[in-house]
Scaffold this motif. Structure first.
Motif, PDB file in Angstrom:
ATOM      1  N   TYR A  15       0.833  -1.205   0.000  1.00 14.82           N
ATOM      2  CA  TYR A  15       0.000   0.000   0.000  1.00 14.82           C
ATOM      3  C   TYR A  15       0.870   1.260   0.000  1.00 14.82           C
ATOM      4  CZ  TYR A  15      -3.451   3.413   1.653  1.00 14.82           C
ATOM      5  OH  TYR A  15      -4.255   4.508   1.789  1.00 14.82           O
ATOM      6  N   ARG A  16       1.882   1.288   0.854  1.00 12.21           N
ATOM      7  CA  ARG A  16       2.783   2.449   0.906  1.00 12.21           C
ATOM      8  C   ARG A  16       3.519   2.626  -0.430  1.00 12.21           C
ATOM      9  NH1 ARG A  16       3.469   0.468   6.138  1.00 12.21           N
ATOM     10  NH2 ARG A  16       5.382  -0.630   5.582  1.00 12.21           N
ATOM     11  N   GLN A  17       3.951   1.515  -1.040  1.00 16.19           N
ATOM     12  CA  GLN A  17       4.642   1.593  -2.323  1.00 16.19           C
ATOM     13  C   GLN A  17       3.713   2.140  -3.397  1.00 16.19           C
ATOM     14  OE1 GLN A  17       6.241  -2.281  -3.205  1.00 16.19           O
ATOM     15  NE2 GLN A  17       7.420  -2.357  -1.311  1.00 16.19           N
ATOM     16  N   LEU A  19       1.169   4.184  -2.909  1.00 14.74           N
ATOM     17  CA  LEU A  19       0.971   5.613  -2.660  1.00 14.74           C
ATOM     18  C   LEU A  19       2.168   6.426  -3.152  1.00 14.74           C
ATOM     19  CD1 LEU A  19      -0.710   5.619   0.858  1.00 14.74           C
ATOM     20  CD2 LEU A  19      -1.783   6.002  -1.369  1.00 14.74           C
ATOM     21  N   ARG A  20       3.370   5.913  -2.919  1.00 13.09           N
ATOM     22  CA  ARG A  20       4.567   6.619  -3.396  1.00 13.09           C
ATOM     23  C   ARG A  20       4.609   6.655  -4.918  1.00 13.09           C
ATOM     24  NH1 ARG A  20       7.444   3.225   0.417  1.00 13.09           N
ATOM     25  NH2 ARG A  20       7.411   4.298   2.401  1.00 13.09           N
ATOM     26  N   ALA A  21       4.290   5.539  -5.554  1.00 14.68           N
ATOM     27  CA  ALA A  21       4.352   5.468  -7.017  1.00 14.68           C
ATOM     28  C   ALA A  21       3.269   6.324  -7.667  1.00 14.68           C
ATOM     29  CB  ALA A  21       4.217   4.016  -7.482  1.00 14.68           C
ATOM     30  N   ARG A  23       1.947   9.086  -6.434  1.00 13.25           N
ATOM     31  CA  ARG A  23       2.007  10.486  -5.997  1.00 13.25           C
ATOM     32  C   ARG A  23       2.175  11.456  -7.162  1.00 13.25           C
ATOM     33  NH1 ARG A  23       6.716  11.286  -2.040  1.00 13.25           N
ATOM     34  NH2 ARG A  23       6.094   9.159  -1.704  1.00 13.25           N
ATOM     35  N   ASP A  24       2.989  11.077  -8.144  1.00 16.46           N
ATOM     36  CA  ASP A  24       3.290  11.993  -9.245  1.00 16.46           C
ATOM     37  C   ASP A  24       2.321  11.884 -10.416  1.00 16.46           C
ATOM     38  OD1 ASP A  24       5.513  12.836  -7.815  1.00 16.46           O
ATOM     39  OD2 ASP A  24       6.784  11.277  -8.690  1.00 16.46           O
ATOM     40  N   VAL A  29      -3.867   8.476  -6.565  1.00 21.36           N
ATOM     41  CA  VAL A  29      -3.890   8.229  -5.124  1.00 21.36           C
ATOM     42  C   VAL A  29      -5.310   7.952  -4.607  1.00 21.36           C
ATOM     43  CG1 VAL A  29      -3.403   9.228  -2.851  1.00 21.36           C
ATOM     44  CG2 VAL A  29      -1.722   9.418  -4.689  1.00 21.36           C
ATOM     45  N   ARG A  65       4.614   1.975 -11.954  1.00 21.10           N
ATOM     46  CA  ARG A  65       5.946   2.582 -11.912  1.00 21.10           C
ATOM     47  C   ARG A  65       6.487   2.891 -13.307  1.00 21.10           C
ATOM     48  NH1 ARG A  65       8.511  -1.257  -7.240  1.00 21.10           N
ATOM     49  NH2 ARG A  65       7.805  -0.021  -5.468  1.00 21.10           N
TER      50      ARG A  65
END
Length: 82
Positions: A15-17, A19-21, A23-24, A29, A65
């Motif tokens: 889940y955290r990965q 959200l990071r991926a 973000r841009d 999100v 990604r």
């Protein structure tokens, strides 16, 4: 504080990965949060289903990604479909 199983820790890390991926990339999100929130209703004892979704999520994360990814598609069952 509750202790999490290994699978729960893997899902939270995924889940955290995500959200990071996401973000841009605009609009990703909220979609990621909705998908994880919807799947959080799965019973913790349904390990096979959770592991399947985890593996599927790993593949989707790789696609997200990719710099060429601009949209997320999904397949959902209609309420009348079996």
């Amino acid at each position: 504080m509750t202790r999490h199983s290994k699978l729960q820790k893997q899902v939270l890390a995924l889940y955290r990965q995500f959200l990071r991926a996401g973000r841009d990339k605009p609009g990703f999100v909220p979609r990621i949060r909705d998908e994880f929130r919807e799947n959080s209703r799965i019973k913790k004892t349904d390990v096979m289903h959770i592991e399947y979704l985890y593996r599927r999520g790993e593949r989707q994360l790789e696609q997200l990604r990719d710099v060429n990814t601009k949209q997320l598609g999904s397949f959902r069952k209609k309420s009348g479909d079996l």
